[in-house]
Scaffold this motif. Structure first.
Motif, mmCIF file in Angstrom:
data_model
loop_
_atom_site.group_PDB
_atom_site.id
_atom_site.type_symbol
_atom_site.label_atom_id
_atom_site.label_comp_id
_atom_site.label_asym_id
_atom_site.label_seq_id
_atom_site.Cartn_x
_atom_site.Cartn_y
_atom_site.Cartn_z
ATOM 1 N N LEU A 109 16.323 -2.803 -7.621
ATOM 2 C CA LEU A 109 16.350 -3.554 -6.359
ATOM 3 C C LEU A 109 16.161 -2.559 -5.148
ATOM 4 N N ASP A 110 16.762 -1.447 -5.328
ATOM 5 C CA ASP A 110 16.660 -0.562 -4.047
ATOM 6 C C ASP A 110 15.169 -0.066 -4.006
ATOM 7 N N LEU A 111 14.362 0.076 -5.196
ATOM 8 C CA LEU A 111 13.029 0.361 -5.257
ATOM 9 C C LEU A 111 12.145 -0.744 -4.508
ATOM 10 N N VAL A 112 12.489 -2.169 -5.006
ATOM 11 C CA VAL A 112 11.663 -3.108 -4.447
ATOM 12 C C VAL A 112 11.961 -3.405 -2.975
ATOM 13 N N TYR A 113 13.254 -2.927 -2.643
ATOM 14 C CA TYR A 113 13.528 -2.999 -1.105
ATOM 15 C C TYR A 113 12.764 -2.079 -0.158
ATOM 16 N N ASN A 114 12.602 -1.036 -0.729
ATOM 17 C CA ASN A 114 11.966 -0.121 0.006
ATOM 18 C C ASN A 114 10.493 -0.314 0.065
ATOM 19 N N LEU A 115 10.072 -0.894 -1.051
ATOM 20 C CA LEU A 115 8.406 -1.316 -0.937
ATOM 21 C C LEU A 115 8.484 -2.374 0.165
ATOM 22 N N ILE A 116 9.221 -3.541 0.310
ATOM 23 C CA ILE A 116 9.087 -4.534 1.031
ATOM 24 C C ILE A 116 9.377 -3.983 2.637
ATOM 25 N N SER A 117 10.240 -3.287 2.734
ATOM 26 C CA SER A 117 10.627 -2.891 4.235
ATOM 27 C C SER A 117 9.503 -1.824 4.764
ATOM 28 N N GLN A 160 0.859 -1.159 -0.092
ATOM 29 C CA GLN A 160 0.027 -0.141 -0.101
ATOM 30 C C GLN A 160 0.835 1.394 -0.208
ATOM 31 N N CYS A 161 0.953 1.761 -1.169
ATOM 32 C CA CYS A 161 1.814 3.028 -1.330
ATOM 33 C C CYS A 161 0.922 4.277 -1.813
ATOM 34 N N GLU A 162 0.379 4.850 -1.007
ATOM 35 C CA GLU A 162 -0.791 6.125 -1.607
ATOM 36 C C GLU A 162 -0.388 7.422 -0.628
ATOM 37 N N SER A 163 0.568 8.079 -1.331
ATOM 38 C CA SER A 163 1.168 9.514 -0.659
ATOM 39 C C SER A 163 0.255 10.517 -0.145
ATOM 40 N N PHE A 164 -0.983 10.340 -0.704
ATOM 41 C CA PHE A 164 -1.807 11.402 -0.618
ATOM 42 C C PHE A 164 -2.801 11.370 0.626
ATOM 43 N N ASN A 165 -2.571 10.093 1.091
ATOM 44 C CA ASN A 165 -3.306 9.758 2.566
ATOM 45 C C ASN A 165 -2.185 9.891 3.630
ATOM 46 N N TYR A 166 -0.981 10.378 3.438
ATOM 47 C CA TYR A 166 -0.289 10.702 4.727
ATOM 48 C C TYR A 166 0.282 12.159 4.658
ATOM 49 N N GLU A 167 0.589 12.502 5.832
ATOM 50 C CA GLU A 167 1.330 13.825 6.121
ATOM 51 C C GLU A 167 2.813 13.783 5.780
ATOM 52 N N ASN A 168 3.149 12.577 6.560
ATOM 53 C CA ASN A 168 4.725 12.419 6.573
ATOM 54 C C ASN A 168 5.381 11.971 5.113
ATOM 55 N N GLN A 169 5.851 12.422 4.353
ATOM 56 C CA GLN A 169 6.131 12.188 2.977
ATOM 57 C C GLN A 169 7.440 11.555 3.017
ATOM 58 N N GLU A 170 8.395 11.408 4.108
ATOM 59 C CA GLU A 170 9.806 10.690 3.774
ATOM 60 C C GLU A 170 9.925 9.463 3.166
ATOM 61 N N SER A 171 8.964 8.543 3.551
ATOM 62 C CA SER A 171 9.268 7.426 2.807
ATOM 63 C C SER A 171 8.748 7.583 1.338
ATOM 64 N N PHE A 172 7.735 8.422 1.084
ATOM 65 C CA PHE A 172 7.302 8.343 -0.385
ATOM 66 C C PHE A 172 8.215 9.305 -1.056
ATOM 67 N N ASN A 173 8.965 10.231 -0.589
ATOM 68 C CA ASN A 173 10.047 10.963 -1.103
ATOM 69 C C ASN A 173 11.358 9.977 -1.627
ATOM 70 N N MET A 174 11.319 9.043 -0.509
ATOM 71 C CA MET A 174 12.342 7.917 -1.015
ATOM 72 C C MET A 174 11.956 7.343 -2.489
ATOM 73 N N ILE A 175 10.726 6.767 -2.692
ATOM 74 C CA ILE A 175 10.419 6.104 -3.882
ATOM 75 C C ILE A 175 10.405 7.146 -4.909
ATOM 76 N N ARG A 176 9.768 8.302 -4.898
ATOM 77 C CA ARG A 176 9.784 9.476 -5.897
ATOM 78 C C ARG A 176 11.263 9.524 -6.412
ATOM 79 N N SER A 177 12.316 9.702 -5.357
ATOM 80 C CA SER A 177 13.744 9.908 -5.703
ATOM 81 C C SER A 177 14.177 8.753 -6.558
#
Length: 311
Positions: free
Chosen positions: A144-152, A102-119
């Motif tokens: 692989l870094d992207l997949v790691y961030n999704l899993i973690s 579940q990766c829905e940036s618009f539902n969260y105020e803290n964007q740190e993890s989402f910024n990682m994915i965007r980057s």
């Protein structure tokens, strides 16, 4: 069915699909890939299963494998889209087919993890476009870094498996949707499909609604609209001819459905598409994809600067 993205395949070792593009319409479909969609400009409406999302600039959305989804937009937009095949991830994470994210940036105020994915997404696109020496290694590393961030960070625990994931349902829906895609230009009916699948009409109607998130009539209309958009963008055919070629019973019906979806008339859409040179075709990989490719990558650099993630 031709979709207006899925155009860049890096190589067999890292078979990701990657493109920055604008999109008008993509009918409901599914695939065995994880899909990430980042809106760079404008707004797009995304339908996933029975959910509907209105994504705006900077919004990030993940679509899991085999989730039925579609996209439509009535205004100018630019999106960055990445798809990663499950079979590729499976080489490094054997249970990936059982995972959901579940990766829905618009539902969260803290964007740190989402910024990682965007980057990472921005870096993948820029690396692929630059094609510097050894860039394939960097692309694999970033993927692989992207997949790691999704899993973690984005894995859903104790989730229920989608019914669409069963082999029987996938095979049945593939037969049904393939038949519709091959016969959309004819006066196709639910009775015809039910007879072909040896099912009752009421059962097939409920089954289609449950698994596709929309009625048979809505799906058929969307397929016709999708092909109409392509013809309006690529040809000078009269609007009435396009309506008939795409299976609409008459011009009034086509006009009404088109305007309700895109907030403009087919004639106005065709005129604007012609002026903008909206759509071009390329043959990349094993299929033809029709899309409008965006060559301006300046929008991507802000995600590298904004994120705390450094390379």
């Amino acid at each position: 069915m031709n979709y207006p993205y899925e155009s860049i395949v890096t190589n067999k070792e890292v078979p990701i699909f990657l493109l920055m593009t604008s999109v008008k319409y993509v009918g409901m479909h599914w695939h065995d890939r994880i899909e990430l969609l980042l809106v760079l400009k404008g707004r797009v409406r995304v339908f996933v299963e029975r959910e509907e999302y209105l994504l705006q600039e900077n919004d990030l959305l993940l679509i899991n494998m085999n989730e039925v989804h579609g996209v439509e937009a009535s205004e100018e937009n630019r999106i960055l889209l990445i798809q990663i095949p499950i079979l590729y991830i499976k080489k490094f994470h054997k249970n990936i087919e059982k995972e959901r994210f579940q990766c829905e940036s618009f539902n969260y105020e803290n964007q740190e993890s989402f910024n990682m994915i965007r980057s990472i997404m921005a870096k993948l696109m820029l690396t692929t476009q630059a094609k510097g020496e050894g860039y394939e290694i960097k692309v694999q590393s970033l993927t692989l870094d992207l997949v790691y961030n999704l899993i973690s960070k984005f894995k859903i625990k104790n989730h229920r498996h989608s019914k669409l994931k069963s082999k029987k349902n996938i095979e049945r829906l593939t037969r049904i949707t393939t038949y519709i895609q091959q016969n959309y230009m004819h006066p196709l009916t639910l009775n015809e499909l039910a007879e072909k699948e040896q099912l009752t009409v009421p059962y097939l109607s409920r089954y289609f609604q449950q698994h596709m998130g929309q009625s048979f009539i809505k799906y058929l209309t969307d397929i016709r609209l999708e092909h109409a958009v392509q013809l309006l963008s690529k040809t000078d055919w009269p609007v009435i001819q396009i309506a008939m070629e795409c299976g609409f019973s008459n011009l009034n019906t086509f006009h009404k459905v088109f305007k309700k979806t895109f907030h403009t008339t087919p004639y106005q859409f065709q005129k604007l598409s012609k002026n903008a040179g909206m759509c071009k075709s390329k043959k990349i990989g094993i299929e033809n994809y029709n899309y409008r490719e965006e060559a301006n990558y300046n929008d991507l650099y802000k995600y590298l600067q904004r994120s705390i993630y450094h390379y």
